[in-house]
Design a protein around this motif. Structure first.
Motif, mmCIF file in Angstrom:
data_model
loop_
_atom_site.group_PDB
_atom_site.id
_atom_site.type_symbol
_atom_site.label_atom_id
_atom_site.label_comp_id
_atom_site.label_asym_id
_atom_site.label_seq_id
_atom_site.Cartn_x
_atom_site.Cartn_y
_atom_site.Cartn_z
ATOM 1 N N TYR A 80 0.709 -1.301 0.032
ATOM 2 C CA TYR A 80 -0.054 -0.029 0.080
ATOM 3 C C TYR A 80 1.030 1.377 -0.008
ATOM 4 N N LYS A 81 1.958 1.193 0.819
ATOM 5 C CA LYS A 81 2.876 2.467 0.880
ATOM 6 C C LYS A 81 3.434 2.496 -0.614
ATOM 7 N N MET A 82 3.465 1.734 -1.513
ATOM 8 C CA MET A 82 3.784 1.869 -2.774
ATOM 9 C C MET A 82 3.029 2.759 -3.540
ATOM 10 N N PHE A 83 1.676 2.644 -3.174
ATOM 11 C CA PHE A 83 0.709 3.635 -4.029
ATOM 12 C C PHE A 83 0.532 4.908 -3.150
ATOM 13 N N ASN A 84 0.769 4.913 -1.893
ATOM 14 C CA ASN A 84 0.375 6.133 -1.103
ATOM 15 C C ASN A 84 1.279 6.264 -0.015
ATOM 16 N N SER A 85 2.551 6.641 -0.460
ATOM 17 C CA SER A 85 3.630 6.724 0.714
ATOM 18 C C SER A 85 3.449 7.789 1.662
ATOM 19 N N PRO A 86 2.565 8.798 1.332
ATOM 20 C CA PRO A 86 2.350 9.771 2.484
ATOM 21 C C PRO A 86 1.398 9.388 3.473
ATOM 22 N N LEU A 87 0.587 8.127 3.159
ATOM 23 C CA LEU A 87 -0.530 7.639 3.800
ATOM 24 C C LEU A 87 -1.663 8.647 4.058
ATOM 25 N N GLU A 88 -1.890 9.425 2.795
ATOM 26 C CA GLU A 88 -3.103 10.039 3.040
ATOM 27 C C GLU A 88 -4.405 9.602 2.372
ATOM 28 N N PRO A 89 -5.498 10.078 2.709
ATOM 29 C CA PRO A 89 -6.727 9.504 2.315
ATOM 30 C C PRO A 89 -6.719 9.516 0.658
ATOM 31 N N SER A 90 -7.494 8.697 -0.080
ATOM 32 C CA SER A 90 -7.323 8.698 -1.624
ATOM 33 C C SER A 90 -8.031 10.128 -2.079
ATOM 34 N N PRO A 91 -7.419 10.372 -3.050
ATOM 35 C CA PRO A 91 -7.942 11.867 -3.815
ATOM 36 C C PRO A 91 -9.380 11.608 -4.385
ATOM 37 N N LEU A 92 -9.617 10.334 -4.658
ATOM 38 C CA LEU A 92 -10.925 9.920 -5.091
ATOM 39 C C LEU A 92 -12.231 9.759 -4.421
ATOM 40 N N CYS A 93 -11.837 9.472 -2.975
ATOM 41 C CA CYS A 93 -12.920 9.191 -2.079
ATOM 42 C C CYS A 93 -13.801 10.419 -1.622
ATOM 43 N N ARG A 94 -13.084 11.687 -1.775
ATOM 44 C CA ARG A 94 -13.890 12.849 -1.219
ATOM 45 C C ARG A 94 -13.802 13.824 -2.466
ATOM 46 N N CYS A 95 -13.992 13.550 -3.584
ATOM 47 C CA CYS A 95 -14.081 14.568 -4.586
ATOM 48 C C CYS A 95 -15.467 15.224 -4.756
ATOM 49 N N PRO A 96 -15.477 16.248 -5.203
ATOM 50 C CA PRO A 96 -16.871 16.870 -5.090
ATOM 51 C C PRO A 96 -17.676 16.338 -6.124
ATOM 52 N N ALA A 97 -19.006 16.312 -5.880
ATOM 53 C CA ALA A 97 -19.778 15.474 -6.599
ATOM 54 C C ALA A 97 -19.711 15.847 -8.151
ATOM 55 N N ASN A 98 -19.627 16.895 -8.597
ATOM 56 C CA ASN A 98 -19.277 17.457 -10.082
ATOM 57 C C ASN A 98 -18.107 17.236 -10.538
ATOM 58 N N ALA A 99 -17.068 16.584 -9.762
ATOM 59 C CA ALA A 99 -15.732 16.387 -10.246
ATOM 60 C C ALA A 99 -15.198 14.879 -9.928
ATOM 61 N N SER A 100 -16.328 13.954 -9.468
ATOM 62 C CA SER A 100 -15.797 12.614 -9.311
ATOM 63 C C SER A 100 -15.862 11.909 -10.495
ATOM 64 N N PRO A 101 -14.946 10.946 -10.314
ATOM 65 C CA PRO A 101 -14.850 10.069 -11.743
ATOM 66 C C PRO A 101 -15.908 8.977 -11.650
ATOM 67 N N LYS A 102 -16.211 8.393 -12.692
ATOM 68 C CA LYS A 102 -17.200 7.293 -12.508
ATOM 69 C C LYS A 102 -17.073 6.352 -11.409
ATOM 70 N N GLU A 103 -17.953 5.810 -10.937
ATOM 71 C CA GLU A 103 -17.979 4.939 -9.641
ATOM 72 C C GLU A 103 -17.490 3.716 -9.974
ATOM 73 N N ALA A 104 -17.421 3.147 -11.211
ATOM 74 C CA ALA A 104 -16.761 1.879 -11.358
ATOM 75 C C ALA A 104 -15.445 2.102 -11.429
ATOM 76 N N HIS A 105 -14.848 3.330 -12.003
ATOM 77 C CA HIS A 105 -13.288 3.561 -12.129
ATOM 78 C C HIS A 105 -12.833 3.786 -10.663
ATOM 79 N N ARG A 106 -13.498 4.583 -9.691
ATOM 80 C CA ARG A 106 -13.468 4.798 -8.483
ATOM 81 C C ARG A 106 -12.953 3.517 -7.865
ATOM 82 N N ILE A 107 -13.999 2.533 -8.060
ATOM 83 C CA ILE A 107 -13.716 1.203 -7.121
ATOM 84 C C ILE A 107 -12.639 0.532 -7.561
#
Length: 253
Positions: A136-163
């Motif tokens: 996991y640290k290779m994906f997220n070395s700062p250990l910060e929340p996913s940038p896609l989990c809290r996107c504004p509704a009008n800027a969110s990717p497709k849910e299938a892509h986010r999953i």
């Protein structure tokens, strides 16, 4: 006592209320499963996905931190909202303190506690090299929340892509590096069908010949990331999420 308590603090303000009783207990483990199960379902990952990684990825408080925060807010509101001389809980606290009761000590320590670093982040930082936390640290070395989990509704990717993006980051997929672990196959034998190496996240996203076309559709050769840290550190994470979706469709058939 309950009547006076609930006049000064609504049920919805309590940290945990069932039949007008507030959960004032030091045993908070019972809250973990009902808290984490729906969270994992919302993220689209397996129930056995590591709890600490799930919490970091989602950006929410861990279950114990959440309950402690709600308890602290509840105590503060109760003790500040009523006259100490007529507040039944304050009176009970005074009696309990004089008797040295554990409940009084727990309330005092909870109210005095300062927010601490997430225990989940600390556990991942100290994880053994062979654990999934290291991946996991290779994906997220700062250990910060996913940038896609809290996107504004009008800027969110497709849910299938986010999953797919979340599943890839949390190793909640059916690549051979993971399914081979279930079957206790040595890691070096969890070979990709392309025959070019272990079928892990780095391989399928950045190297595999069977997913090369999916990469080329999104990244020209001179702009293709070379490492997972580089890929998941880019600004265009919506594009990375689409790549994860396309790759998992190809590799999980």
């Amino acid at each position: 006592m309950y009547g006076n308590l609930h006049r000064s603090c609504k049920n919805s303000d309590a940290p945990f209320a069932v039949k007008k009783k507030t959960w004032l207990t030091t045993s908070l483990r019972a809250f973990e499963k009902p808290y984490l199960t729906p969270l994992k379902s919302l993220l689209g990952v397996r129930p056995l996905t590591p709890n600490n990684l799930t919490i970091i990825e989602s950006g929410v408080l861990g279950p114990i931190e959440y309950v402690l925060k709600r308890q602290r807010q509840f105590f503060e509101k109760v003790f500040s909202a009523a006259d100490p001389e007529t507040n039944c809980l304050s009176t009970a606290m005074q009696i309990a303190s004089e008797a040295g009761a554990p409940g009084a000590h727990y309330i005092r320590s909870t109210m005095a506690a300062q927010p601490q670093q997430s225990r989940e982040r600390e556990a991942v930082k100290q994880a053994h090299e062979s654990s999934r936390a290291t991946t996991y640290k290779m994906f997220n070395s700062p250990l910060e929340p996913s940038p896609l989990c809290r996107c504004p509704a009008n800027a969110s990717p497709k849910e299938a892509h986010r999953i797919a993006y979340t599943r890839m980051r949390l190793s909640s997929h059916r690549l051979r590096v993971e399914t081979g672990r279930w079957a206790r196959i040595p890691r070096e034998e969890r070979i990709c069908p392309c025959g070019q190496g272990v079928q892990d996240e780095h391989h399928v996203l950045l190297e595999c010949s069977q997913t090369a076309a999916a990469r080329r559709r999104l990244y020209p050769e001179d702009d293709c990331p070379r490492t997972l840290i580089e890929l998941f550190g880019r600004d265009d994470q919506e594009k990375v999420a689409k790549l994860c979706r396309d790759v998992l469709i190809l590799c999980e058939q």
